[in-house]
Design a protein around this motif. Structure first.
Motif, PDB file in Angstrom:
ATOM      1  N   LEU A  35       0.823  -1.207   0.000  1.00 21.75           N
ATOM      2  CA  LEU A  35       0.000   0.000   0.000  1.00 21.75           C
ATOM      3  C   LEU A  35       0.857   1.256   0.000  1.00 21.75           C
ATOM      4  O   LEU A  35       0.559   2.225  -0.708  1.00 21.75           O
ATOM      5  N   VAL A  36       1.905   1.253   0.811  1.00 17.62           N
ATOM      6  CA  VAL A  36       2.797   2.416   0.878  1.00 17.62           C
ATOM      7  C   VAL A  36       3.455   2.655  -0.473  1.00 17.62           C
ATOM      8  O   VAL A  36       3.514   3.789  -0.971  1.00 17.62           O
ATOM      9  N   LEU A  37       3.953   1.575  -1.090  1.00 11.95           N
ATOM     10  CA  LEU A  37       4.598   1.706  -2.403  1.00 11.95           C
ATOM     11  C   LEU A  37       3.627   2.236  -3.445  1.00 11.95           C
ATOM     12  O   LEU A  37       3.962   3.145  -4.216  1.00 11.95           O
ATOM     13  N   ILE A  38       2.417   1.687  -3.483  1.00 11.96           N
ATOM     14  CA  ILE A  38       1.419   2.127  -4.456  1.00 11.96           C
ATOM     15  C   ILE A  38       1.064   3.593  -4.237  1.00 11.96           C
ATOM     16  O   ILE A  38       0.911   4.370  -5.191  1.00 11.96           O
ATOM     17  N   ALA A  39       0.962   3.997  -2.975  1.00 11.32           N
ATOM     18  CA  ALA A  39       0.643   5.397  -2.667  1.00 11.32           C
ATOM     19  C   ALA A  39       1.730   6.334  -3.180  1.00 11.32           C
ATOM     20  O   ALA A  39       1.436   7.379  -3.772  1.00 11.32           O
ATOM     21  N   ILE A  40       2.992   5.969  -2.966  1.00  8.63           N
ATOM     22  CA  ILE A  40       4.110   6.824  -3.380  1.00  8.63           C
ATOM     23  C   ILE A  40       4.220   6.882  -4.896  1.00  8.63           C
ATOM     24  O   ILE A  40       4.369   7.968  -5.487  1.00  8.63           O
ATOM     25  N   LEU A  41       4.138   5.731  -5.558  1.00 12.34           N
ATOM     26  CA  LEU A  41       4.296   5.709  -7.018  1.00 12.34           C
ATOM     27  C   LEU A  41       3.129   6.373  -7.732  1.00 12.34           C
ATOM     28  O   LEU A  41       3.314   7.106  -8.707  1.00 12.34           O
ATOM     29  N   ALA A 132       1.388   3.632 -17.650  1.00 13.66           N
ATOM     30  CA  ALA A 132       1.944   2.293 -17.899  1.00 13.66           C
ATOM     31  C   ALA A 132       3.239   2.083 -17.127  1.00 13.66           C
ATOM     32  O   ALA A 132       3.470   1.006 -16.562  1.00 13.66           O
ATOM     33  N   LEU A 133       4.089   3.119 -17.055  1.00 11.30           N
ATOM     34  CA  LEU A 133       5.355   3.011 -16.330  1.00 11.30           C
ATOM     35  C   LEU A 133       5.114   2.766 -14.848  1.00 11.30           C
ATOM     36  O   LEU A 133       5.770   1.918 -14.230  1.00 11.30           O
ATOM     37  N   VAL A 134       4.173   3.503 -14.262  1.00 10.62           N
ATOM     38  CA  VAL A 134       3.867   3.334 -12.835  1.00 10.62           C
ATOM     39  C   VAL A 134       3.321   1.925 -12.577  1.00 10.62           C
ATOM     40  O   VAL A 134       3.714   1.265 -11.608  1.00 10.62           O
ATOM     41  N   VAL A 136       3.851  -0.782 -14.344  1.00 13.37           N
ATOM     42  CA  VAL A 136       4.954  -1.752 -14.500  1.00 13.37           C
ATOM     43  C   VAL A 136       5.820  -1.776 -13.242  1.00 13.37           C
ATOM     44  O   VAL A 136       6.217  -2.848 -12.758  1.00 13.37           O
ATOM     45  N   GLN A 137       6.130  -0.592 -12.681  1.00 12.47           N
ATOM     46  CA  GLN A 137       6.930  -0.531 -11.456  1.00 12.47           C
ATOM     47  C   GLN A 137       6.205  -1.206 -10.297  1.00 12.47           C
ATOM     48  O   GLN A 137       6.809  -1.983  -9.538  1.00 12.47           O
ATOM     49  N   ILE A 138       4.905  -0.934 -10.167  1.00 16.48           N
ATOM     50  CA  ILE A 138       4.119  -1.569  -9.111  1.00 16.48           C
ATOM     51  C   ILE A 138       4.069  -3.082  -9.328  1.00 16.48           C
ATOM     52  O   ILE A 138       4.219  -3.873  -8.385  1.00 16.48           O
ATOM     53  N   GLY A 139       3.871  -3.489 -10.584  1.00 21.34           N
ATOM     54  CA  GLY A 139       3.801  -4.916 -10.891  1.00 21.34           C
ATOM     55  C   GLY A 139       5.091  -5.652 -10.564  1.00 21.34           C
ATOM     56  O   GLY A 139       5.065  -6.762 -10.014  1.00 21.34           O
ATOM     57  N   PHE A 140       6.227  -5.033 -10.873  1.00 26.83           N
ATOM     58  CA  PHE A 140       7.515  -5.656 -10.562  1.00 26.83           C
ATOM     59  C   PHE A 140       7.677  -5.845  -9.061  1.00 26.83           C
ATOM     60  O   PHE A 140       8.071  -6.908  -8.576  1.00 26.83           O
ATOM     61  N   MET A 141       7.341  -4.810  -8.287  1.00 29.33           N
ATOM     62  CA  MET A 141       7.469  -4.914  -6.840  1.00 29.33           C
ATOM     63  C   MET A 141       6.432  -5.868  -6.261  1.00 29.33           C
ATOM     64  O   MET A 141       6.677  -6.511  -5.233  1.00 29.33           O
ATOM     65  N   ASP A 142       5.269  -5.991  -6.917  1.00 28.21           N
ATOM     66  CA  ASP A 142       4.278  -6.972  -6.470  1.00 28.21           C
ATOM     67  C   ASP A 142       4.852  -8.387  -6.516  1.00 28.21           C
ATOM     68  O   ASP A 142       4.594  -9.203  -5.623  1.00 28.21           O
ATOM     69  N   ILE A 143       5.617  -8.670  -7.568  1.00 29.42           N
ATOM     70  CA  ILE A 143       6.237  -9.998  -7.678  1.00 29.42           C
ATOM     71  C   ILE A 143       7.204 -10.222  -6.521  1.00 29.42           C
ATOM     72  O   ILE A 143       7.247 -11.300  -5.912  1.00 29.42           O
ATOM     73  N   VAL A 144       7.995  -9.189  -6.198  1.00 31.36           N
ATOM     74  CA  VAL A 144       8.960  -9.299  -5.101  1.00 31.36           C
ATOM     75  C   VAL A 144       8.237  -9.492  -3.766  1.00 31.36           C
ATOM     76  O   VAL A 144       8.575 -10.379  -2.979  1.00 31.36           O
ATOM     77  N   PHE A 145       7.202  -8.662  -3.518  1.00 29.89           N
ATOM     78  CA  PHE A 145       6.479  -8.749  -2.256  1.00 29.89           C
ATOM     79  C   PHE A 145       5.669 -10.037  -2.140  1.00 29.89           C
ATOM     80  O   PHE A 145       5.342 -10.471  -1.026  1.00 29.89           O
ATOM     81  N   SER A 146       5.326 -10.646  -3.277  1.00 27.68           N
ATOM     82  CA  SER A 146       4.504 -11.847  -3.246  1.00 27.68           C
ATOM     83  C   SER A 146       5.217 -13.024  -2.594  1.00 27.68           C
ATOM     84  O   SER A 146       4.562 -13.948  -2.087  1.00 27.68           O
TER      85      SER A 146
END
Length: 260
Positions: A35-41, A132-134, A136-146
């Motif tokens: 949530l914090v990451l999504i809010a910032i990005l 799209a860039l935001v 993609v960045q959220i999606g990449f970090m979602d994989i890491v956080f998953s």
């Protein structure tokens, strides 16, 4: 249908409900960094595009978690060593964690520099490419956080149905809360700085895990919760002072009007 009969039989066990509640709570706690990451990005986007970016980011996180849960064997493949560096084995999981941690450190440091610089205005992105860039960045970090989310689910539950329902419940809570959390962070500069410091802390934790230095998650989340509690006290104090000052100014203005 056999599927519904199996589900009914499974959830007739009170222990399964207890596991579901415990796992859902854990998934919500582990989703705080998301949530914090999504809010910032998403804050870099124009206001009209932010809700879409937040929801698409959370949907991507949901799909990623369910895919990883459905392909448990894939996780065992990702943790197998692929090469060695100075006698230390490195897996694909280590590489993803290091890349995700490095990204968070870079992003948080860059945002902090912009936030704390009095002579620079925060750069806002716009257009379909920015959205799209935001995402993609959220999606990449979602994989890491998953990884944390899925490994916690596997450790607490034995049934894939329970794991998926817990992830769905956690994501429903996050979808409900994401706009409020994002707007609160965006509208309060001190909270935004605190959120960026969270990102730095999470980035350090991910990099440490990638080189097999274990940092206990309860200690990290306890530090985050305590700092948030202290900031909430400061935030409430500032609001109270501003409200009292407004009341005094209003009263002073009325007195002047009466004397006039």
């Amino acid at each position: 249908m056999p599927v519904f009969e199996n589900l009914a039989l499974l959830f007739s066990d009170p222990a399964v409900w207890g596991t579901l509640l415990a796992l859902s709570a854990m998934e919500i706690v582990l989703g705080i960094d998301n949530l914090v990451l999504i809010a910032i990005l998403s804050d870099k986007l124009p206001p009209a595009q932010r809700p879409m970016a937040r929801r698409l980011g959370l949907i991507f996180a949901l799909v990623t978690r369910i895919l990883l849960l459905s392909l448990v064997f894939m996780i065992s493949t990702l943790v197998k060593p692929v090469f060695d560096i100075m006698g230390h084995s490195v897996s694909w999981r280590d590489i993803l964690l290091f890349a995700g941690g490095a990204f968070l450190l870079f992003k948080a440091w860059k945002e902090l520099a912009e936030e704390l610089s009095p002579h620079e205005t925060t750069h806002k992105m716009s257009g379909a490419n920015a959205l799209a860039l935001v995402i993609v960045q959220i999606g990449f970090m979602d994989i890491v956080f998953s990884f944390d989310s899925v490994m916690t689910a596997i450790g607490l539950a034995d049934n894939i149905e329970v794991m998926i329902l817990a992830v769905l419940a956690a994501m429903a809570v996050m979808l409900f809360a994401v706009d409020w959390v994002s707007n609160f962070i965006s509208n309060n500069p001190s909270i935004k700085v605190l959120a960026l410091c969270y990102m730095l802390l999470i980035g350090v934790t991910l990099v440490a895990e990638s080189i097999h230095m274990h940092i206990p998650k309860p200690m990290v989340y306890s530090a985050m919760a305590f700092s948030f509690f202290v900031e909430m006290i400061n935030w409430y104090g500032r609001k109270r002072k501003a409200h009292m000052m407004l009341e005094r100014n209003t009263a002073a203005g009325k007195n002047v009007n009466i004397h006039d």
